[in-house]
Design a protein around this motif. Sequence first.
Motif, PDB file in Angstrom:
ATOM      1  N   ARG A  55       1.018  -1.158   0.026  1.00  0.00           N
ATOM      2  CA  ARG A  55      -0.073   0.052   0.158  1.00  0.00           C
ATOM      3  C   ARG A  55       0.806   1.272   0.069  1.00  0.00           C
ATOM      4  NH1 ARG A  55      -5.477  -0.403   3.584  1.00  0.00           N
ATOM      5  NH2 ARG A  55      -6.153  -2.655   2.751  1.00  0.00           N
ATOM      6  N   ASN A  65      -0.354   3.957   0.655  1.00  0.00           N
ATOM      7  CA  ASN A  65      -0.961   4.663   1.791  1.00  0.00           C
ATOM      8  C   ASN A  65      -0.997   3.878   3.221  1.00  0.00           C
ATOM      9  OD1 ASN A  65      -2.603   3.212   0.582  1.00  0.00           O
ATOM     10  ND2 ASN A  65      -4.381   4.514   0.995  1.00  0.00           N
ATOM     11  N   GLU A  74      -1.450   6.042   6.687  1.00  0.00           N
ATOM     12  CA  GLU A  74      -2.942   6.596   6.581  1.00  0.00           C
ATOM     13  C   GLU A  74      -3.812   5.314   6.634  1.00  0.00           C
ATOM     14  OE1 GLU A  74      -0.617   7.281   4.164  1.00  0.00           O
ATOM     15  OE2 GLU A  74      -0.098   9.219   4.995  1.00  0.00           O
ATOM     16  N   ALA A  75      -3.765   4.350   5.847  1.00  0.00           N
ATOM     17  CA  ALA A  75      -4.797   3.397   6.029  1.00  0.00           C
ATOM     18  C   ALA A  75      -4.019   1.986   6.085  1.00  0.00           C
ATOM     19  CB  ALA A  75      -5.293   3.433   4.468  1.00  0.00           C
ATOM     20  N   GLU A  80      -5.612  -2.023  12.841  1.00  0.00           N
ATOM     21  CA  GLU A  80      -5.341  -1.066  14.128  1.00  0.00           C
ATOM     22  C   GLU A  80      -5.514  -1.828  15.058  1.00  0.00           C
ATOM     23  OE1 GLU A  80      -7.477   2.792  14.107  1.00  0.00           O
ATOM     24  OE2 GLU A  80      -7.340   3.108  11.979  1.00  0.00           O
ATOM     25  N   TYR A 114     -14.543  -1.155  12.156  1.00  0.00           N
ATOM     26  CA  TYR A 114     -15.497  -0.107  12.107  1.00  0.00           C
ATOM     27  C   TYR A 114     -16.800  -0.291  12.891  1.00  0.00           C
ATOM     28  CZ  TYR A 114     -19.395   2.490   9.803  1.00  0.00           C
ATOM     29  OH  TYR A 114     -20.350   3.463   9.573  1.00  0.00           O
ATOM     30  N   LYS A 153      -3.498   3.798  15.385  1.00  0.00           N
ATOM     31  CA  LYS A 153      -2.531   2.988  14.560  1.00  0.00           C
ATOM     32  C   LYS A 153      -1.184   2.756  14.866  1.00  0.00           C
ATOM     33  CE  LYS A 153      -4.708   5.736  10.450  1.00  0.00           C
ATOM     34  NZ  LYS A 153      -5.804   6.206  11.168  1.00  0.00           N
ATOM     35  N   TYR A 159     -17.020   2.656   4.312  1.00  0.00           N
ATOM     36  CA  TYR A 159     -15.742   2.809   5.359  1.00  0.00           C
ATOM     37  C   TYR A 159     -14.878   2.132   4.611  1.00  0.00           C
ATOM     38  CZ  TYR A 159     -12.808   1.778   9.059  1.00  0.00           C
ATOM     39  OH  TYR A 159     -11.696   1.569   9.969  1.00  0.00           O
ATOM     40  N   ASP A 210     -13.435   4.500   1.829  1.00  0.00           N
ATOM     41  CA  ASP A 210     -12.510   5.514   2.278  1.00  0.00           C
ATOM     42  C   ASP A 210     -11.205   5.066   2.913  1.00  0.00           C
ATOM     43  OD1 ASP A 210     -14.676   7.253   1.799  1.00  0.00           O
ATOM     44  OD2 ASP A 210     -15.382   7.066   4.134  1.00  0.00           O
ATOM     45  N   HIS A 211     -11.112   3.826   3.165  1.00  0.00           N
ATOM     46  CA  HIS A 211      -9.669   3.160   3.722  1.00  0.00           C
ATOM     47  C   HIS A 211      -9.213   2.333   2.642  1.00  0.00           C
ATOM     48  CE1 HIS A 211     -12.103   4.866   7.260  1.00  0.00           C
ATOM     49  NE2 HIS A 211     -10.676   5.149   8.149  1.00  0.00           N
TER      50      HIS A 211
END
Length: 367
Positions: free
Chosen positions: A134, A136, A139-140, A144, A222, A237, A302, A305-306
Amino acid sequence: MPRTPSLRRTDRARPAVAAVGVLAVLGTAGCVGDAAADSPGGSLAASDPLPSAVPDGTTLVVGDPTTEVALELAGDEIEHDLPFDIEWANLSGGPQTIEAFRAESLDVGAVAEIPPIHATWTGVPVSIVATQYRENWQEAPIYELAGRPGVTLGSLADLAGKRIAFSPGQAQGALILKSLAAAGLTQDDVELVELPSTGDVYSTALAAGEVDVAPLGGTQLYRYLTTYEADGAQSIKHGLRDDAGHLYAPKAVLEDPAKAAALAEYVEVWAKAKVWVADHPEEWKQGYYVEHEGLTESDAQYLTDHAAVPDIPADLTEGIARTQDTIDLLAKELDEDPLDAHDLFDERFAAAQTAGVEAQRAAEEDR
């Protein structure tokens, strides 16, 4: 003679594999002699180049459900005129794919970082044939670290003294060991509670107070936070790389010249599918998350967005080095034999995944 793809259903199943569909592509590409020409005796060595032709009648049994759906949703937007048959197996992840490899009923599966390592340690020789990360990842992250209601998590140091859900043969277990190491903690500083990471086991254990911390990702995270945040549940995170995703295959499959040639073709299409999914988030959200997986609109949004920004590397040097770090940590913490990460990667397939990325990005630009 042009190849004509067709989609059919079949009730035929091999042991330990539920075959949910077949993408049959009829054609005249190659012959048995062409595919095996570079490999005397019909057995392909790891040092041999990949054959350039796939013999007629070749079939791959593939455990990669997301790519299956991506090809269905994309249609002609992903060029996948493959010169072999695919028997799709509705399974993925380490435990399912390793058992299917043992039964010799699966040719290639989609997993995260740990299953190829675990398979090798449990006597199933495998090789990684495709890899993505990834862009990102900070951030993603995939996971977690979630705490039970009332547990305060401000940093990894707060893991000290906690009861932590742990699955030693899966990515979640490796993440816990990496998190402890990053915090300067050892297994003696926490209580590792061995639980399967399947389904809602981790989130249920958190809600019931059976563990204090567990790695959660996707809709599990989520839904857990949506339900229990008002009661004091939180997540942090971890800041570590947990983003590896692989296709891997038994080494015996890669010794078959016909299947090795077909795998190279499939890896290219796999890479195209990853690019298409990233470039079509709304189509993927509705077609996969909502219609195929049956998720609610809020769950699907969700995940969208991730979602990952895919990094499919042409050069595997950094990824192999990170895998070696993971192997060294797990070998120490789980009392396993050391492994050389280079032996887990079949770098002959890197060109195929790069070709797939470049071809799909060019196709997207032309539309």
